[in-house]
Motif scaffolding. Structure first.
Motif, PDB file in Angstrom:
ATOM      1  N   LEU A   1       0.828  -1.208   0.000  1.00 16.92           N
ATOM      2  CA  LEU A   1       0.000   0.000   0.000  1.00 16.92           C
ATOM      3  C   LEU A   1       0.862   1.258   0.000  1.00 16.92           C
ATOM      4  O   LEU A   1       0.550   2.261  -0.668  1.00 16.92           O
ATOM      5  CB  LEU A   1      -0.922  -0.005   1.223  1.00 16.92           C
ATOM      6  CG  LEU A   1      -2.148  -0.911   1.188  1.00 16.92           C
ATOM      7  CD1 LEU A   1      -2.820  -0.946   2.549  1.00 16.92           C
ATOM      8  CD2 LEU A   1      -3.132  -0.442   0.113  1.00 16.92           C
TER       9      LEU A   1
ATOM     10  N   ALA B   1      -0.524   2.596  -3.434  1.00 16.90           N
ATOM     11  CA  ALA B   1      -1.805   3.243  -3.108  1.00 16.90           C
ATOM     12  C   ALA B   1      -1.736   4.746  -3.421  1.00 16.90           C
ATOM     13  O   ALA B   1      -0.652   5.347  -3.422  1.00 16.90           O
ATOM     14  CB  ALA B   1      -2.139   2.998  -1.637  1.00 16.90           C
TER      15      ALA B   1
ATOM     16  N   VAL C   1      -3.130  -4.081  -5.354  1.00 18.90           N
ATOM     17  CA  VAL C   1      -2.279  -4.288  -4.174  1.00 18.90           C
ATOM     18  C   VAL C   1      -1.942  -5.771  -4.038  1.00 18.90           C
ATOM     19  O   VAL C   1      -0.805  -6.155  -3.741  1.00 18.90           O
ATOM     20  CB  VAL C   1      -2.977  -3.772  -2.903  1.00 18.90           C
ATOM     21  CG1 VAL C   1      -2.134  -4.066  -1.663  1.00 18.90           C
ATOM     22  CG2 VAL C   1      -3.241  -2.277  -3.019  1.00 18.90           C
TER      23      VAL C   1
ATOM     24  N   ALA D   1      -5.425   1.011   7.424  1.00 20.00           N
ATOM     25  CA  ALA D   1      -5.796   1.119   6.005  1.00 20.00           C
ATOM     26  C   ALA D   1      -7.298   1.304   5.901  1.00 20.00           C
ATOM     27  O   ALA D   1      -8.044   0.950   6.822  1.00 20.00           O
ATOM     28  CB  ALA D   1      -5.344  -0.119   5.235  1.00 20.00           C
TER      29      ALA D   1
END
Length: 327
Positions: free
Chosen positions: A26, A30, A37, A61
């Motif tokens: 991530l 991200a 992912v 998250a």
């Protein structure tokens, strides 16, 4: 911070291996769909979903805006606090579990060892065990002596036999011992005349007999001895050493009752008994009862003794009697 160090930090907080891999991914890709992912980590399906759910539950998250498909790391402050507290709770639980396991081990494994150091003797077994103690002494007996007394008719004979064998016997009597009806005349004085070294304290902490350096017989307390008729036999250990030290300290503080070099100097036995009772702190009524005389007769005898020693009061009488070898 390198990925390796960050991953180790997350693991120390209790984050699973798969979740660590997802969190590191991530940080690299991200915001991105969860499938992307997963591709970066090599995880997919249920395994990927479980790892991400662990991060979301820990507050590390979450979804980006309202798009549930796109995920990203979130500010970790709250999540790290939760993880830290959870980890601390787990560590405390582990500490208690390990401590409890060791305590259980100690009770199981050391109980048998401890049983050899302290033995409990109760009821009718107390008298025979005490008689065996006197018979087993080879060099020295040290004793705290005070009521209540176990039913043991042969106790005085045992003490005299032990003295006759050349065993040193040092006894610290409580004032109650001297005031106990008939005990001074029937038990204490015969032993003293046979060579026992005796001293007196207002009270003693326990009923105690130390046989040589081998073992000790001790009641749980003066009052419990009367109620439970229970005695402990203490073998060589730290407790026995403490009991020996307690006796020796008390011996230094106690008032000599009768030493081995005493010279009565023609003093009648009744007057010697009178002086011993006074030295032990007995009151006038107790002294008169033990001598079988009235208070008036007691006062007359005191006046005669004071005149004989040139004493102006009872304190001087006790001091002069000690110096003259009458005590």
């Amino acid at each position: 911070m390198t990925n390796a160090k960050l991953g180790e930090s997350l693991r120390l907080l209790g984050v699973g291996e798969a979740a660590v891999r997802v969190y590191l991914a991530l940080l690299e890709v991200a915001p991105a769909p969860l499938d992307a992912v997963g591709a970066a980590t090599g995880l997919r399906g249920a395994e990927l979903a479980a790892a991400y759910a662990e991060l979301a539950d820990a507050g590390l998250a979450g979804a980006v805006d309202e798009d549930a498909e796109v995920v990203a790391p979130v500010p970790p402050a709250a999540g790290l606090e939760i993880l830290t507290r959870h980890r601390a709770a787990e560590l405390e639980e582990s500490r208690l579990a390990i401590g409890g396991a060791f305590e259980s081990f100690r009770r199981r494994r050391l109980a048998a060892y401890d049983d050899h150091l302290v033995e409990v003797v109760t009821g009718d077994a107390v008298g025979p065990r005490m008689r065996h103690a006197w018979a087993s002494a080879r060099e020295q007996i040290r004793q705290f002596e005070s009521p209540p007394y176990f039913p043991n008719p042969g106790a005085t004979d045992d003490a005299l036999a032990t003295l006759a064998r050349g065993v040193t016997q040092r006894v610290i009597y409580s004032r109650e011992s001297l005031e106990y009806p008939g005990h001074l005349k029937d038990a204490v004085e015969p032993a003293v005349e046979a060579g026992e070294q005796a001293r007196v304290l207002p009270s003693v902490p326990v009923k105690l007999v130390i046989i040589d350096e081998a073992y000790a017989l001790v009641s749980l307390s003066i009052h419990e001895a009367d109620v439970h008729n229970t005695m402990l036999v203490v073998q060589p250990c730290g407790l026995l050493s403490a009991l020996v030290a307690l006796f020796e300290q008390s011996w230094r503080n106690a008032l000599p009752f009768h030493g081995p070099d005493t010279r009565p100097g023609g003093l009648p036995p009744a007057d010697r008994r009178l002086l011993r009772l006074l030295a032990g702190g007995a009151g006038d009524d107790v002294v008169a009862r033990e001598l079988g005389i009235s208070r008036r007769t007691l006062f007359r005898r005191l006046q005669i003794l004071m005149a004989r020693l040139g004493a102006a009061n009872r304190f001087q009488l006790a001091l002069q009697a000690q110096r003259s070898g009458w005590l």
